[in-house]
Write a protein that holds these residues in place. Structure first.
Motif, PDB file in Angstrom:
ATOM      1  N   SER A 335       0.817  -1.206   0.000  1.00  0.00           N
ATOM      2  CA  SER A 335       0.000   0.000   0.000  1.00  0.00           C
ATOM      3  C   SER A 335       0.853   1.259   0.000  1.00  0.00           C
ATOM      4  CB  SER A 335      -0.921  -0.007   1.230  1.00  0.00           C
ATOM      5  OG  SER A 335      -1.683   1.174   1.311  1.00  0.00           O
ATOM      6  N   ALA A 336       1.930   1.258   0.809  1.00  0.00           N
ATOM      7  CA  ALA A 336       2.791   2.438   0.888  1.00  0.00           C
ATOM      8  C   ALA A 336       3.516   2.708  -0.422  1.00  0.00           C
ATOM      9  CB  ALA A 336       3.803   2.257   2.022  1.00  0.00           C
ATOM     10  N   ALA A 337       3.738   1.666  -1.222  1.00  0.00           N
ATOM     11  CA  ALA A 337       4.447   1.820  -2.493  1.00  0.00           C
ATOM     12  C   ALA A 337       3.507   2.119  -3.645  1.00  0.00           C
ATOM     13  CB  ALA A 337       5.240   0.550  -2.796  1.00  0.00           C
ATOM     14  N   THR A 338       2.225   2.371  -3.339  1.00  0.00           N
ATOM     15  CA  THR A 338       1.212   2.543  -4.378  1.00  0.00           C
ATOM     16  C   THR A 338       0.598   3.937  -4.286  1.00  0.00           C
ATOM     17  OG1 THR A 338       0.691   0.182  -4.246  1.00  0.00           O
ATOM     18  CG2 THR A 338      -0.922   1.593  -5.329  1.00  0.00           C
ATOM     19  N   ARG A 339       0.369   4.552  -5.438  1.00  0.00           N
ATOM     20  CA  ARG A 339      -0.281   5.856  -5.467  1.00  0.00           C
ATOM     21  C   ARG A 339      -1.678   5.778  -4.853  1.00  0.00           C
ATOM     22  NH1 ARG A 339       2.305   5.857 -10.659  1.00  0.00           N
ATOM     23  NH2 ARG A 339       0.398   5.027 -11.605  1.00  0.00           N
ATOM     24  N   SER A 340      -2.124   6.858  -4.239  1.00  0.00           N
ATOM     25  CA  SER A 340      -3.386   6.845  -3.495  1.00  0.00           C
ATOM     26  C   SER A 340      -4.580   6.494  -4.379  1.00  0.00           C
ATOM     27  CB  SER A 340      -3.618   8.201  -2.831  1.00  0.00           C
ATOM     28  OG  SER A 340      -3.689   9.229  -3.810  1.00  0.00           O
ATOM     29  N   GLU A 341      -4.567   6.956  -5.633  1.00  0.00           N
ATOM     30  CA  GLU A 341      -5.706   6.699  -6.513  1.00  0.00           C
ATOM     31  C   GLU A 341      -5.717   5.281  -7.076  1.00  0.00           C
ATOM     32  OE1 GLU A 341      -2.386   8.255  -9.040  1.00  0.00           O
ATOM     33  OE2 GLU A 341      -3.331   8.839  -7.149  1.00  0.00           O
ATOM     34  N   ARG A 342      -4.710   4.474  -6.721  1.00  0.00           N
ATOM     35  CA  ARG A 342      -4.669   3.086  -7.205  1.00  0.00           C
ATOM     36  C   ARG A 342      -4.709   2.081  -6.050  1.00  0.00           C
ATOM     37  NH1 ARG A 342      -1.050   0.770 -11.375  1.00  0.00           N
ATOM     38  NH2 ARG A 342      -2.909  -0.549 -11.451  1.00  0.00           N
ATOM     39  N   GLN A 343      -5.052   2.538  -4.846  1.00  0.00           N
ATOM     40  CA  GLN A 343      -5.085   1.647  -3.695  1.00  0.00           C
ATOM     41  C   GLN A 343      -6.028   0.469  -3.917  1.00  0.00           C
ATOM     42  OE1 GLN A 343      -3.378   1.771  -0.565  1.00  0.00           O
ATOM     43  NE2 GLN A 343      -2.059   3.177  -1.699  1.00  0.00           N
ATOM     44  N   GLY A 344      -7.244   0.762  -4.415  1.00  0.00           N
ATOM     45  CA  GLY A 344      -8.208  -0.312  -4.623  1.00  0.00           C
ATOM     46  C   GLY A 344      -7.715  -1.351  -5.611  1.00  0.00           C
ATOM     47  N   SER A 345      -7.141  -0.888  -6.721  1.00  0.00           N
ATOM     48  CA  SER A 345      -6.665  -1.810  -7.758  1.00  0.00           C
ATOM     49  C   SER A 345      -5.563  -2.721  -7.233  1.00  0.00           C
ATOM     50  CB  SER A 345      -6.146  -1.017  -8.961  1.00  0.00           C
ATOM     51  OG  SER A 345      -7.176  -0.273  -9.560  1.00  0.00           O
ATOM     52  N   VAL A 346      -4.585  -2.128  -6.561  1.00  0.00           N
ATOM     53  CA  VAL A 346      -3.436  -2.924  -6.123  1.00  0.00           C
ATOM     54  C   VAL A 346      -3.796  -3.828  -4.952  1.00  0.00           C
ATOM     55  CG1 VAL A 346      -1.109  -2.794  -5.161  1.00  0.00           C
ATOM     56  CG2 VAL A 346      -1.761  -1.299  -7.039  1.00  0.00           C
ATOM     57  N   LEU A 347      -4.614  -3.333  -4.013  1.00  0.00           N
ATOM     58  CA  LEU A 347      -5.026  -4.202  -2.915  1.00  0.00           C
ATOM     59  C   LEU A 347      -5.967  -5.302  -3.414  1.00  0.00           C
ATOM     60  CD1 LEU A 347      -5.481  -1.573  -0.065  1.00  0.00           C
ATOM     61  CD2 LEU A 347      -3.647  -3.245  -0.342  1.00  0.00           C
ATOM     62  N   GLY A 348      -6.751  -5.011  -4.464  1.00  0.00           N
ATOM     63  CA  GLY A 348      -7.546  -6.069  -5.096  1.00  0.00           C
ATOM     64  C   GLY A 348      -6.660  -7.112  -5.753  1.00  0.00           C
ATOM     65  N   LEU A 349      -5.587  -6.637  -6.425  1.00  0.00           N
ATOM     66  CA  LEU A 349      -4.625  -7.563  -7.008  1.00  0.00           C
ATOM     67  C   LEU A 349      -3.950  -8.401  -5.938  1.00  0.00           C
ATOM     68  CD1 LEU A 349      -2.960  -8.584  -9.444  1.00  0.00           C
ATOM     69  CD2 LEU A 349      -1.425  -6.632  -9.094  1.00  0.00           C
ATOM     70  N   ALA A 350      -3.637  -7.756  -4.806  1.00  0.00           N
ATOM     71  CA  ALA A 350      -3.028  -8.493  -3.691  1.00  0.00           C
ATOM     72  C   ALA A 350      -3.974  -9.574  -3.180  1.00  0.00           C
ATOM     73  CB  ALA A 350      -2.663  -7.533  -2.560  1.00  0.00           C
ATOM     74  N   GLN A 351      -5.275  -9.249  -3.110  1.00  0.00           N
ATOM     75  CA  GLN A 351      -6.252 -10.249  -2.682  1.00  0.00           C
ATOM     76  C   GLN A 351      -6.329 -11.402  -3.676  1.00  0.00           C
ATOM     77  OE1 GLN A 351      -7.685 -10.221   0.151  1.00  0.00           O
ATOM     78  NE2 GLN A 351      -9.235 -11.803  -0.032  1.00  0.00           N
ATOM     79  N   THR A 352      -6.240 -11.087  -4.957  1.00  0.00           N
ATOM     80  CA  THR A 352      -6.212 -12.131  -5.984  1.00  0.00           C
ATOM     81  C   THR A 352      -5.012 -13.051  -5.776  1.00  0.00           C
ATOM     82  OG1 THR A 352      -7.377 -10.825  -7.653  1.00  0.00           O
ATOM     83  CG2 THR A 352      -5.915 -12.533  -8.462  1.00  0.00           C
ATOM     84  N   CYS A 353      -3.850 -12.461  -5.550  1.00  0.00           N
ATOM     85  CA  CYS A 353      -2.637 -13.258  -5.332  1.00  0.00           C
ATOM     86  C   CYS A 353      -2.760 -14.124  -4.080  1.00  0.00           C
ATOM     87  CB  CYS A 353      -1.423 -12.336  -5.216  1.00  0.00           C
ATOM     88  SG  CYS A 353      -1.008 -11.458  -6.738  1.00  0.00           S
ATOM     89  N   GLN A 354      -3.335 -13.553  -3.022  1.00  0.00           N
ATOM     90  CA  GLN A 354      -3.492 -14.308  -1.778  1.00  0.00           C
ATOM     91  C   GLN A 354      -4.409 -15.508  -1.969  1.00  0.00           C
ATOM     92  OE1 GLN A 354      -4.107 -11.817   1.907  1.00  0.00           O
ATOM     93  NE2 GLN A 354      -3.959 -10.160   0.428  1.00  0.00           N
ATOM     94  N   GLN A 355      -5.545 -15.283  -2.608  1.00  0.00           N
ATOM     95  CA  GLN A 355      -6.490 -16.382  -2.794  1.00  0.00           C
ATOM     96  C   GLN A 355      -5.932 -17.443  -3.745  1.00  0.00           C
ATOM     97  OE1 GLN A 355      -9.425 -16.766  -1.086  1.00  0.00           O
ATOM     98  NE2 GLN A 355      -8.691 -15.007   0.055  1.00  0.00           N
ATOM     99  N   GLY A 356      -5.266 -16.981  -4.826  1.00  0.00           N
ATOM    100  CA  GLY A 356      -4.657 -17.938  -5.750  1.00  0.00           C
ATOM    101  C   GLY A 356      -3.600 -18.778  -5.063  1.00  0.00           C
ATOM    102  N   ALA A 357      -2.773 -18.137  -4.228  1.00  0.00           N
ATOM    103  CA  ALA A 357      -1.749 -18.874  -3.488  1.00  0.00           C
ATOM    104  C   ALA A 357      -2.378 -19.848  -2.500  1.00  0.00           C
ATOM    105  CB  ALA A 357      -0.830 -17.895  -2.757  1.00  0.00           C
TER     106      ALA A 357
END
Length: 409
Positions: A335-357
């Motif tokens: 989250s800290a490495a991501t621009r504020s307007e892209r928080q949802g996209s990147v945290l959604g991607l992180a959730q995708t990676c977590q569930q896939g793993a």
């Protein structure tokens, strides 16, 4: 309890409401979690159908989340994370009510997949939390949201058991659906809409684009590390009860208690790790991630080699405490490495990676133990933690070089 209240007050009343919604809704979703094999066995026409559906009932919602979380994250950036939270809770309510009336295993599996696809609550809740707290103490924010999830899961399983002792299985899902619907209504009525430009909604994104944070860390690398750590944890999801029965001859309540110690250790450890990492540079956090991965390797290696159930339980508790310093902390770095307007996209991607793993971990555990026996379960977990250690070490070494800019999303 006093410390928890103080933390919630420190983040503000909106976060306290967010914490409560996550605690209650995730607890509702876990009310049926431990008891699906009972329902599936009663509806299965054969042992082969039960074996397939018994795994699928857990994997299908994960697959649904994996395929849709990134999409819902982008929708959150475009239309608002608050709206996505309400949408997810409403989707969970509807699918829980439908599942309650399903009397065929394949219909249940299809609805469980749809449940995961319509869900995606956690990622927008995290992004919304970053918005309402102004990005302050992200490690603590994600740790406490994860604590809400874990405590809710433990409490939900207990309440689900009480309901199942007195009523049919459908009553568990009907209750869960009603609770999720209530949470959706409360979220819609009570959670404030963040100001435009706070990570946001609509046209504000086009004119208020924040600069890319210069953290010097690799977001894809962090997601890979997080995936390895989660896959390692999920290997034991299906064979754990069989392992306890075969190796220790444990009664069911001992198996349940031992399994719960992992979550309890996480609940205790996550806030402690958040305090340790508060305000620290990414290189410091990644250095500790190396040590945590090594600690998990040692603890799981020992747990698989001993035959004293008391020591095994203590190691399981220690493992849970170490896990408290993994996912929430790594998510805070993402989250800290991501621009504020892209928080949802990147945290959604992180959730995708977590569930896939998680899905890969479950499948790996089932295939390995069915092919080579239960004795390979813990060595496999320890081996995956060895890979996590190597990955964490590589990220730490990379972050130490000041000329390395990292990969910012």
């Amino acid at each position: 309890m006093t410390g928890t209240v103080a933390v919630l007050r420190g983040f503000g009343p909106v976060f306290a409401l967010l914490f409560g919604l996550q605690f209650i809704s995730m607890g509702a979703m876990e009310m049926s979690g431990p008891f699906w094999p009972i329902q599936i066995r009663g509806l299965s026409a054969s042992e082969s159908v039960f074996a397939l559906a018994g795994v699928g009932v857990y994997v299908c919602p994960m697959l649904g989340v994996t395929l849709t979380s990134a999409f819902w994250g982008r929708m959150g950036d475009r239309y608002g994370n608050r709206l996505m939270m309400v949408r997810a809770l409403a989707g969970l309510a509807v699918t829980q009510l439908l599942v309650a009336f399903a009397q065929d295993v394949w219909t249940i599996l299809a609805l469980r997949f749809l449940q995961g696809a319509c869900a995606g609550y956690i990622a927008p809740a995290q992004a919304y939390g970053v918005q309402v707290t102004g990005g302050r103490d992200r490690a603590g924010l994600f740790a406490w949201l994860q604590v809400a999830t874990n405590v809710g899961s433990l409490g939900g399983a207990f309440v689900g058991g009480l309901i199942l002792d007195a009523l049919p299985f459908a009553a568990v899902n009907l209750t869960a659906g009603a609770i999720c619907a209530l949470c959706a209504a409360v979220a819609w009525a009570s959670l404030p809409v963040p100001p435009q430009g706070a990570g946001g909604t609509g046209p504000a994104r086009a004119t208020n684009v924040s600069p890319a944070p210069a953290t010097g860390i690799s977001v894809p690398g962090l997601l890979t590390l997080m995936g390895l750590l989660l896959a390692s944890r999920m290997v034991l999801q299906v064979p754990f009860a069989l392992y306890m029965s075969e190796v220790y001859g444990a009664q069911h309540w001992i198996t349940g208690l031992s399994y719960g110690l992992l979550a309890f250790g996480f609940v205790v450890g996550a806030p402690v790790w958040a305090r340790i990492f508060e305000g620290r540079a990414p290189v410091f956090v990644l250095g500790w991630s190396v040590l945590i991965a090594a600690g998990c390797l040692v603890v799981t290696g020992l747990a698989g080699s001993i035959r004293d159930i008391g020591l095994f339980a203590a190691l399981y508790l220690a493992w849970g405490a170490l896990l408290g310093g993994t996912t929430p902390v790594l998510l805070s770095l993402v989250s800290a490495a991501t621009r504020s307007e892209r928080q949802g996209s990147v945290l959604g991607l992180a959730q995708t990676c977590q569930q896939g793993a998680s899905v890969l971990g479950i499948i790996t555990g089932v295939v390995a133990t069915q092919s080579f026996g239960l004795e390979v379960a813990f060595p496999l977990v320890a081996g995956l933690y060895g890979l996590s250690f190597v990955m964490a070490l590589a990220l730490w070494l990379k972050s130490r070089h000041p000329f390395d800019k990292g990969e910012i999303l």
